[in-house]
Design a protein around this motif. Structure first.
Motif, short mmCIF file in Angstrom:
data_model
loop_
_atom_site.label_atom_id
_atom_site.label_comp_id
_atom_site.label_asym_id
_atom_site.label_seq_id
_atom_site.Cartn_x
_atom_site.Cartn_y
_atom_site.Cartn_z
N GLU A 82 0.82 -1.21 0.00
CA GLU A 82 0.00 0.00 0.00
C GLU A 82 0.86 1.27 0.00
N ALA A 83 1.57 1.50 1.10
CA ALA A 83 2.34 2.74 1.24
C ALA A 83 3.40 2.54 2.30
N PRO A 84 4.49 3.31 2.22
CA PRO A 84 5.54 3.16 3.24
C PRO A 84 5.03 3.53 4.63
N GLY A 85 5.57 2.85 5.64
CA GLY A 85 5.32 3.23 7.03
C GLY A 85 6.53 3.99 7.55
N ALA A 86 6.62 4.10 8.88
CA ALA A 86 7.67 4.93 9.48
C ALA A 86 9.07 4.41 9.14
N GLU A 87 9.28 3.10 9.26
CA GLU A 87 10.62 2.54 9.04
C GLU A 87 11.01 2.63 7.56
N GLU A 88 10.03 2.39 6.69
CA GLU A 88 10.29 2.46 5.25
C GLU A 88 10.65 3.89 4.85
N ASP A 89 9.94 4.84 5.47
CA ASP A 89 10.18 6.26 5.22
C ASP A 89 11.61 6.64 5.65
N ARG A 102 5.24 8.25 2.33
CA ARG A 102 4.49 7.83 3.52
C ARG A 102 3.37 8.81 3.83
N PRO A 103 2.14 8.33 4.00
CA PRO A 103 1.07 9.22 4.49
C PRO A 103 1.33 9.52 5.98
N PRO A 104 1.22 10.77 6.40
CA PRO A 104 1.54 11.11 7.78
C PRO A 104 0.78 10.24 8.77
N GLY A 105 1.50 9.80 9.81
CA GLY A 105 0.86 8.98 10.85
C GLY A 105 0.40 7.63 10.34
N ASN A 106 0.90 7.20 9.19
CA ASN A 106 0.50 5.91 8.59
C ASN A 106 -0.99 5.82 8.30
N ARG A 107 -1.63 6.96 8.05
CA ARG A 107 -3.06 6.88 7.73
C ARG A 107 -3.23 6.16 6.39
N LYS A 108 -4.46 5.70 6.15
CA LYS A 108 -4.78 5.03 4.88
C LYS A 108 -4.68 6.06 3.75
N PRO A 109 -4.08 5.69 2.63
CA PRO A 109 -4.02 6.65 1.52
C PRO A 109 -5.42 7.03 1.04
N SER A 110 -5.57 8.29 0.64
CA SER A 110 -6.88 8.72 0.11
C SER A 110 -7.03 8.18 -1.31
N GLU A 111 -8.27 8.19 -1.80
CA GLU A 111 -8.51 7.73 -3.18
C GLU A 111 -7.76 8.59 -4.18
N ASP A 112 -7.71 9.89 -3.90
CA ASP A 112 -7.00 10.78 -4.82
C ASP A 112 -5.51 10.46 -4.87
N GLU A 113 -4.94 10.19 -3.70
CA GLU A 113 -3.50 9.84 -3.67
C GLU A 113 -3.26 8.55 -4.45
N VAL A 114 -4.15 7.59 -4.24
CA VAL A 114 -3.99 6.31 -4.94
C VAL A 114 -4.11 6.51 -6.45
N SER A 115 -5.11 7.29 -6.87
CA SER A 115 -5.28 7.40 -8.33
C SER A 115 -4.18 8.25 -8.96
N LEU A 116 -3.58 9.11 -8.17
CA LEU A 116 -2.47 9.91 -8.69
C LEU A 116 -1.24 9.03 -8.99
N PHE A 117 -1.02 8.02 -8.16
CA PHE A 117 0.19 7.21 -8.34
C PHE A 117 -0.04 5.91 -9.10
N THR A 118 -1.30 5.52 -9.31
CA THR A 118 -1.54 4.25 -9.99
C THR A 118 -0.90 4.20 -11.39
#
Ligand code: URA
Length: 245
Positions: A101-108, A145-161
């Motif tokens: 899905e997206a990087p977390g704290a350690e990945e970041d 990484r989305p701040p605080g490991n929140r779930k990515p928004s739909e807009d963020e997902v569609s921007l990077f797909t």
């Protein structure tokens, strides 16, 4: 004084009068998935249009080029809050490509995918089917990484797909393993959640590419819900069988 009719009475009256279709000023569904205006979002990125499906993709002929395109892509505010970009890691010639899905704290912190607690579990799961990191290629839908490991928004997902699609086209794996619902909904054109889609072989098609897809639970979910590990184990065994290892 005029009587104020409740909405259901008004609807009843309209139906009796023969109105069975909404035309002008129809209610707008604000929860509907908005299509990303690709050309506006990617105005700084070279694009190609795939003939078969009319999909607009960032144009990169190597992983290095794609990495540079993503690094220079400034349309997503997550870039400003992240420490490092997480592009991908592993064997670019691997038969198995894994997408999270997206990087977390350690990945970041390290700029590498799946190096935190979820990554340790993923390593164990891979090991159980005879694979290690050098046998697979791993990336995420989001490179920041989305701040605080929140779930990515739909807009963020569609921007990077579109970048992820380009990534897949460069790796051209035999099998895609999608971990979690975000990767499935981004790439598989389905609104069915991970509980429904996991465990069933699907096909990812784009241009001349057709790749077998297995979806499974995200390791972070499995850490919170260990009882589901048995299902993930089945999914990994299906992947093992398909890879003939
Ligand atoms: N979760 C993900 O989806 N990806 C990572 O790289 C780490 C945690």
């Amino acid at each position: 004084m005029n009587e104020v009719l409740p909405p259901e009475k008004i609807l009843q009256w309209l139906l009796t009068a023969g109105a069975d279709e909404n035309t002008e000023n129809a209610p707008v569904n604000r929860f509907e998935r908005r299509e990303q205006p690709a050309f506006q979002a990617f105005e700084t990125v070279p694009l190609q249009r795939t003939a078969a499906e009319n999909i607009v993709l960032p144009q990169a002929s190597s992983l290095e080029e794609l990495k540079n395109l993503i690094a220079g892509f400034d349309k997503c505010p997550l870039k400003a809050t992240a420490t490092n970009m997480v592009f991908g890691a592993g064997n670019p010639h691997a038969k198995l490509m894994i997408i999270g899905e997206a990087p977390g704290a350690e990945e970041d912190k390290q700029g590498l995918p799946f190096v935190g607690a979820s990554g340790h579990l993923l390593d164990l799961m891979l090991k159980s089917i005879g694979l290690n990191r050098s046998d697979v290629y791993i990336t995420n839908i989001l490179p920041w990484r989305p701040p605080g490991n929140r779930k990515p928004s739909e807009d963020e997902v569609s921007l990077f797909t579109p970048f992820v699609r380009c990534h897949i086209a460069l790796i051209r794996p035999q099998i895609l393993l999608l971990l979690g619902g975000s990767a499935v909904s981004a790439l598989m054109n389905t609104s069915a959640g991970i509980t429904k889609t996991r465990g069933h072989w699907m096909t990812y098609s784009a241009g001349d590419i057709n790749i077998q897809v297995m979806a499974s639970f995200h390791p972070a979910f499995l850490l919170r819900t260990p009882a589901q590990k048995k299902l993930a184990w089945r999914d990994f065994l299906s992947v093992k069988k398909a890879l003939e290892i």
